[in-house]
Design an enzyme around this catalytic site. Structure first.
Site, PDB file in Angstrom:
ATOM      1  N   ARG A  13       0.696  -1.326   0.177  1.00  0.00           N
ATOM      2  CA  ARG A  13       0.136   0.086  -0.076  1.00  0.00           C
ATOM      3  C   ARG A  13       0.921   1.193  -0.132  1.00  0.00           C
ATOM      4  O   ARG A  13       2.184   1.111  -0.150  1.00  0.00           O
ATOM      5  CB  ARG A  13      -1.017  -0.048   1.189  1.00  0.00           C
ATOM      6  CG  ARG A  13      -0.110   0.339   2.635  1.00  0.00           C
ATOM      7  CD  ARG A  13      -0.980   0.201   3.769  1.00  0.00           C
ATOM      8  NE  ARG A  13      -0.403   0.776   5.022  1.00  0.00           N
ATOM      9  CZ  ARG A  13      -0.544   0.423   6.186  1.00  0.00           C
ATOM     10  NH1 ARG A  13      -1.800  -0.196   6.269  1.00  0.00           N
ATOM     11  NH2 ARG A  13       0.063   0.895   7.179  1.00  0.00           N
ATOM     12  N   ASP A  56       5.399  -7.739   1.302  1.00  0.00           N
ATOM     13  CA  ASP A  56       5.002  -7.139   2.341  1.00  0.00           C
ATOM     14  C   ASP A  56       4.521  -8.176   3.459  1.00  0.00           C
ATOM     15  O   ASP A  56       4.311  -9.429   3.232  1.00  0.00           O
ATOM     16  CB  ASP A  56       3.545  -6.278   1.846  1.00  0.00           C
ATOM     17  CG  ASP A  56       3.399  -5.151   2.856  1.00  0.00           C
ATOM     18  OD1 ASP A  56       2.969  -5.359   3.962  1.00  0.00           O
ATOM     19  OD2 ASP A  56       3.515  -3.998   2.564  1.00  0.00           O
ATOM     20  N   VAL A  95      10.419  -7.610   6.893  1.00  0.00           N
ATOM     21  CA  VAL A  95      11.721  -7.178   6.507  1.00  0.00           C
ATOM     22  C   VAL A  95      12.888  -7.320   7.679  1.00  0.00           C
ATOM     23  O   VAL A  95      13.921  -7.034   7.644  1.00  0.00           O
ATOM     24  CB  VAL A  95      11.698  -5.888   5.888  1.00  0.00           C
ATOM     25  CG1 VAL A  95      11.301  -5.639   4.741  1.00  0.00           C
ATOM     26  CG2 VAL A  95      11.108  -4.921   7.117  1.00  0.00           C
ATOM     27  N   ASN A 154      11.460   0.008   0.997  1.00  0.00           N
ATOM     28  CA  ASN A 154      10.452   0.855   1.312  1.00  0.00           C
ATOM     29  C   ASN A 154       9.790   0.760   2.673  1.00  0.00           C
ATOM     30  O   ASN A 154       9.146   1.605   3.368  1.00  0.00           O
ATOM     31  CB  ASN A 154       9.520   1.137   0.128  1.00  0.00           C
ATOM     32  CG  ASN A 154       8.227   1.730   0.575  1.00  0.00           C
ATOM     33  OD1 ASN A 154       8.102   2.757   0.442  1.00  0.00           O
ATOM     34  ND2 ASN A 154       7.054   0.874   0.871  1.00  0.00           N
ATOM     35  N   TYR A 171      11.628   7.451  15.050  1.00  0.00           N
ATOM     36  CA  TYR A 171      11.777   7.572  13.618  1.00  0.00           C
ATOM     37  C   TYR A 171      12.557   8.533  13.101  1.00  0.00           C
ATOM     38  O   TYR A 171      13.410   8.120  11.976  1.00  0.00           O
ATOM     39  CB  TYR A 171      10.132   8.437  13.125  1.00  0.00           C
ATOM     40  CG  TYR A 171       9.782   8.331  11.668  1.00  0.00           C
ATOM     41  CD1 TYR A 171       9.546   6.928  11.115  1.00  0.00           C
ATOM     42  CD2 TYR A 171      10.022   9.432  10.943  1.00  0.00           C
ATOM     43  CE1 TYR A 171       9.358   6.876   9.722  1.00  0.00           C
ATOM     44  CE2 TYR A 171       9.578   9.365   9.611  1.00  0.00           C
ATOM     45  CZ  TYR A 171       9.197   8.182   9.095  1.00  0.00           C
ATOM     46  OH  TYR A 171       9.073   8.279   7.727  1.00  0.00           O
ATOM     47  N   VAL A 225       3.479  12.800   2.969  1.00  0.00           N
ATOM     48  CA  VAL A 225       2.914  12.248   1.466  1.00  0.00           C
ATOM     49  C   VAL A 225       1.618  11.346   2.127  1.00  0.00           C
ATOM     50  O   VAL A 225       1.823  10.863   3.109  1.00  0.00           O
ATOM     51  CB  VAL A 225       3.803  11.190   0.947  1.00  0.00           C
ATOM     52  CG1 VAL A 225       2.946  10.597  -0.153  1.00  0.00           C
ATOM     53  CG2 VAL A 225       5.160  11.668   0.465  1.00  0.00           C
ATOM     54  N   THR A 285      -0.841   9.088   2.710  1.00  0.00           N
ATOM     55  CA  THR A 285      -0.805   7.677   2.835  1.00  0.00           C
ATOM     56  C   THR A 285      -1.487   7.370   4.328  1.00  0.00           C
ATOM     57  O   THR A 285      -1.603   8.120   5.079  1.00  0.00           O
ATOM     58  CB  THR A 285       0.574   6.898   2.751  1.00  0.00           C
ATOM     59  OG1 THR A 285       1.481   7.257   3.805  1.00  0.00           O
ATOM     60  CG2 THR A 285       1.198   7.309   1.431  1.00  0.00           C
TER      61      THR A 285
HETATM   62  N1  LIG Z   1       4.014   9.029   4.137  1.00  0.00           N
HETATM   63  C1  LIG Z   1       4.939   9.969   4.614  1.00  0.00           C
HETATM   64  O1  LIG Z   1       4.593  11.145   4.753  1.00  0.00           O
HETATM   65  C2  LIG Z   1       6.320   9.278   4.486  1.00  0.00           C
HETATM   66  C3  LIG Z   1       7.129  10.359   4.353  1.00  0.00           C
HETATM   67  C4  LIG Z   1       8.549  10.209   4.404  1.00  0.00           C
HETATM   68  C5  LIG Z   1       9.005   8.913   4.351  1.00  0.00           C
HETATM   69  N2  LIG Z   1       8.042   8.125   4.422  1.00  0.00           N
HETATM   70  C6  LIG Z   1       8.549   6.635   4.214  1.00  0.00           C
HETATM   71  O2  LIG Z   1       8.074   5.897   3.036  1.00  0.00           O
HETATM   72  C7  LIG Z   1       7.867   4.546   3.276  1.00  0.00           C
HETATM   73  C8  LIG Z   1       6.628   4.176   2.874  1.00  0.00           C
HETATM   74  O3  LIG Z   1       5.656   4.790   3.770  1.00  0.00           O
HETATM   75  P1  LIG Z   1       3.982   4.983   3.358  1.00  0.00           P
HETATM   76  O4  LIG Z   1       3.685   6.439   3.890  1.00  0.00           O
HETATM   77  O5  LIG Z   1       3.718   4.259   2.165  1.00  0.00           O
HETATM   78  O6  LIG Z   1       3.602   3.872   4.722  1.00  0.00           O
HETATM   79  P2  LIG Z   1       2.325   2.939   4.991  1.00  0.00           P
HETATM   80  O7  LIG Z   1       2.511   2.557   6.306  1.00  0.00           O
HETATM   81  O8  LIG Z   1       1.227   3.411   4.143  1.00  0.00           O
HETATM   82  O9  LIG Z   1       2.991   1.590   4.113  1.00  0.00           O
HETATM   83  C9  LIG Z   1       4.022   1.002   4.750  1.00  0.00           C
HETATM   84  C10 LIG Z   1       4.235  -0.484   4.159  1.00  0.00           C
HETATM   85  O10 LIG Z   1       5.215  -1.155   4.878  1.00  0.00           O
HETATM   86  C11 LIG Z   1       4.341  -2.391   5.252  1.00  0.00           C
HETATM   87  N3  LIG Z   1       5.508  -3.035   6.466  1.00  0.00           N
HETATM   88  C12 LIG Z   1       5.404  -2.360   7.719  1.00  0.00           C
HETATM   89  N4  LIG Z   1       6.535  -3.176   8.601  1.00  0.00           N
HETATM   90  C13 LIG Z   1       6.873  -4.110   7.602  1.00  0.00           C
HETATM   91  C14 LIG Z   1       7.599  -5.217   8.001  1.00  0.00           C
HETATM   92  N5  LIG Z   1       8.295  -5.427   9.010  1.00  0.00           N
HETATM   93  N6  LIG Z   1       7.987  -5.974   6.801  1.00  0.00           N
HETATM   94  C15 LIG Z   1       7.272  -5.771   5.471  1.00  0.00           C
HETATM   95  N7  LIG Z   1       6.526  -4.887   5.229  1.00  0.00           N
HETATM   96  C16 LIG Z   1       6.179  -4.006   6.354  1.00  0.00           C
HETATM   97  C17 LIG Z   1       3.260  -2.313   5.788  1.00  0.00           C
HETATM   98  O11 LIG Z   1       2.283  -3.317   5.800  1.00  0.00           O
HETATM   99  C18 LIG Z   1       2.798  -1.323   4.552  1.00  0.00           C
HETATM  100  O12 LIG Z   1       2.301  -2.182   3.422  1.00  0.00           O
HETATM  101  C19 LIG Z   1       8.128   4.170   4.877  1.00  0.00           C
HETATM  102  O13 LIG Z   1       9.530   3.901   4.875  1.00  0.00           O
HETATM  103  C20 LIG Z   1       8.143   5.478   5.273  1.00  0.00           C
HETATM  104  O14 LIG Z   1       8.957   5.807   6.385  1.00  0.00           O
HETATM  105  C21 LIG Z   1       6.716   8.264   4.088  1.00  0.00           C
END
Ligand SMILES: NC(=O)c1ccc[n+]([C@@H]2O[C@H](COP(=O)([O-])OP(=O)(O)OC[C@H]3O[C@@H](n4cnc5c(N)ncnc54)[C@H](O)[C@@H]3O)[C@@H](O)[C@H]2O)c1
Ligand SMILES: NC(=O)c1ccc[n+]([C@@H]2O[C@H](COP(=O)([O-])OP(=O)(O)OC[C@H]3O[C@@H](n4cnc5c(N)ncnc54)[C@H](O)[C@@H]3O)[C@@H](O)[C@H]2O)c1
Lengths: 259, 266
Positions: B23, B44, B71, B97, B160, B195, B197
């Site tokens: 996702r 995932d 992961v 990711n 974080y 972002v 999400t």
């Molecule tokens: N959304 C934001 O504002 C934002 C900003 C900067 C960085 N990020 C980074 O981008 C990446 C994706 O974030 P997102 O917003 O899509 O988050 P999200 O929570 O929507 O999606 C994260 C995904 O990672 C999976 N996940 C979590 N733990 C896991 C594990 N142990 N093994 C495998 N999969 C696992 C979850 O099931 C989920 O599908 C992350 O690393 C996050 O830190 C997000």
């Protein structure tokens, strides 16, 4: 799929080196090009190459340090192509010299081309973009250098000018973003790229092939870069694919600043 | 222009592994990589959501497989990398990711919560690099999702920030090491601002949960105030991943691509 189709781009210093590669690539990806440079013959050659490949382009002779040249260049762009979407502030010079050896004249010349001109281009492009682009948005791309992030004892003026470009870019980016202008402003920081500038620079300080080997070894990847490595980054920043990127530094340096 | 490939941002013939690809950003990345021609292993812990992402990619004409993968478990990284090679024919692009966040003031942060964030966000990325680099060949690209949180600080997210700062510098360490060993593999990081999400929403809710903002709208307004261009979309990050995955960035190594609408420029 053309990545910048229907955009109008002005590239300064577009006759040679990195600027030439940017102009050719942006044109190949669908943009209409205004190639600006001091060097008429080389600039016309780039325009000819773009047209031969089926693109549209004009050449404008411009000394980017001359404020009066900017409204003229932009007016000519808008007159010919109807808008301005992308400005690549690329024209630049490098004059070796330490903090002690550099002359004030060399310092001022470096600042004029590398920093004043970036300010002037940005200053005049923003209102032109706002006035002509509508909702599509604009992108200003300032070519700084790794020398705007890390220093070299023999590039005092160049370091200062490129560091200036780096932070001026962020100020302009914030101005645009906070005023809701939909114009993005970013800087690009290449490591050493094989261009006439670098070749001339090596020539001025010693043997060119020895110098090139020395430069190769400064980059963890093991070699200096190619103009296309930078042009692709400019293409990314020029296209709408980077619509949330502003005030950023795109470092393209083979790992130079990572170590 | 002699060194210009026909379409430099295309990924035809490449195989990509996207962790946390079910996702959010990961799903958008997987879809964009597939749309650019790559075959994608979506991994995932959320199986149903991951399978749905794969189904969307296939419906759009792309090639993808789902693989269940936590992961933080080293053995599962070995299996995931082996699956990419066996099912899709190799591994040229790794997108680390998967990530989680936790909200707490430093004085209230439980050590187990801190460790869990480090485990997923840092150990997970390390393990991904460890096992992917073993099979990757020259021209391969590793892309690590850090964050603006790896560059600047903020309230109530100490774990974080620690984790994303670590990702930022692990990336440079890997970039320099890969170059020194002459692997021809590049490693770069991406630093998004907020972002939209599930995680992006959670960041905003955190401030309400901790009593630092009266309600969601107030928290959102406060965070928006430091994002002069508003919040990003998953596609903004996905576009950058395609660029970094492609041969157009063959000379980019150890770089930080900040995609934050001007947040860290100020
Ligand atoms: N959304 C934001 O504002 C934002 C900003 C900067 C960085 N990020 C980074 O981008 C990446 C994706 O974030 P997102 O917003 O899509 O988050 P999200 O929570 O929507 O999606 C994260 C995904 O990672 C999976 N996940 C979590 N733990 C896991 C594990 N142990 N093994 C495998 N999969 C696992 C979850 O099931 C989920 O599908 C992350 O690393 C996050 O830190 C997000
Ligand atoms: N080559 C590198 O290693 C390298 C690395 C980092 C940054 N840069 C930067 O990239 C940019 C392009 O560099 P390059 O290596 O292609 O240089 P180059 O010398 O090969 O080409 C520069 C072009 O700018 C033009 N120019 C110079 N002064 C001008 C002026 N006053 N008005 C209009 N045009 C002018 C020149 O005529 C020339 O065509 C410069 O800003 C440079 O500082 C280069």
């Amino acid at each position: 799929m053309a990545r910048v189709s229907n955009k109008v781009a002005l590239v300064t210093g577009g006759a040679k080196g990195i600027g030439e590669a940017c102009a050719l690539l942006l044109a190949k990806e669908g943009a209409k090009l205004v190639v600006s440079d001091l060097d008429i013959a080389a600039g016309e050659k780039v325009v000819k190459a773009i047209k031969a490949a089926g693109g549209e382009a004009i050449f404008i002779q411009q000394d980017v340090t001359d404020e009066a040249s900017w409204p003229k260049a932009i007016a000519a762009t808008v007159e010919r192509f109807g808008a301005l979407h992308v400005l690549v502030n690329n024209a630049g010079i490098a004059i070796p010299g330490s903090a002690v050896d550099a002359t004030l004249a060399d310092w001022r010349k470096t600042m004029a081309v590398n920093l004043d001109a970036v300010f002037l281009g940005t200053k005049y492009a923003i209102p032109a973009m706002t006035g002509t682009v509508g909702s599509g948005g604009g992108s200003i791309i300032n070519i700084s250098s790794i020398e705007g992030i890390v220093a070299d004892p023999n590039l005092a003026a160049y370091n200062a000018s490129k560091g200036g470009v780096r932070i001026f870019t962020k100020s302009a980016a914030l101005h645009c973003a906070k005023n809701g202008l939909k114009i993005r402003v970013n800087s690009v920081h290449p490591g050493y790229i094989w261009t006439p500038m670098v070749e001339d620079f090596l020539n001025s300080i010693g043997d060119v092939s020895e110098g090139r080997a020395g430069l190769d070894s400064l980059h963890p990847i093991g070699h200096v870069g190619e103009v296309m490595d930078v042009a692709y980054g400019v293409l990314y920043l020029a296209s709408d694919e980077s619509k949330f990127v502003t005030g950023s530094e795109l470092v393209i340096d083979g790992g130079y600043t990572a170590q | 222009m002699s060194n210009s490939p026909q379409n430099p941002f295309r990924l035809d013939g490449k195989v990509a592994l996207v962790s946390g690809g079910a996702r959010g950003i990961g799903a958008a990345v997987a879809e964009a990589l597939a749309a650019s021609g790559a075959a994608v292993l979506v991994t995932d812990v959320l199986d149903a959501v991951g399978e749905a992402t794969v189904a969307r990619i296939r419906a759009a004409g792309g090639k993808a497989e789902f693989f269940h993968h936590d992961v933080t478990v080293e053995a599962q990284w070995e299996q995931a990398v082996a699956a990419a090679v066996a099912k899709l024919g190799g591994l040229q692009v790794l997108v680390n990711n998967a990530g989680i966040e936790t909200a707490a003031l430093i004085t209230q942060c439980e050590v187990d919560d801190f460790k869990r964030v480090m485990e997923v966000n840092v150990t997970g990325v390390f393990l991904g690099m460890k096992h992917a680099l073993r099979v990757m060949k020259p021209g391969a690209s590793v892309i690590n999702l850090s964050s603006v949180a790896g560059i600047i600080g903020s309230t109530a997210h100490v774990a974080y920030h620690a984790s994303k700062g670590a990702v930022r510098l692990m990336t440079k360490a890997a970039a320099v090491e890969c170059a020194a060993l002459g692997t021809g593999i590049r490693v770069n990081s991406i630093h998004p601002g907020i972002v939209v999400t599930d995680m992006g929403t959670a960041f905003i809710q955190d401030f309400v949960k901790l009593g630092l903002a009266p309600d969601y709208a107030a928290a959102e307004a406060a965070i928006k105030a430091i994002h002069p261009m508003g919040f990003g979309e998953p596609s903004d990050i996905a576009n950058a991943v395609v660029y970094l995955a492609s041969d157009a960035t063959k000379w980019m190594n150890g770089s930080e691509l900040v995609i934050d609408g001007g947040l860290t420029a100020a």
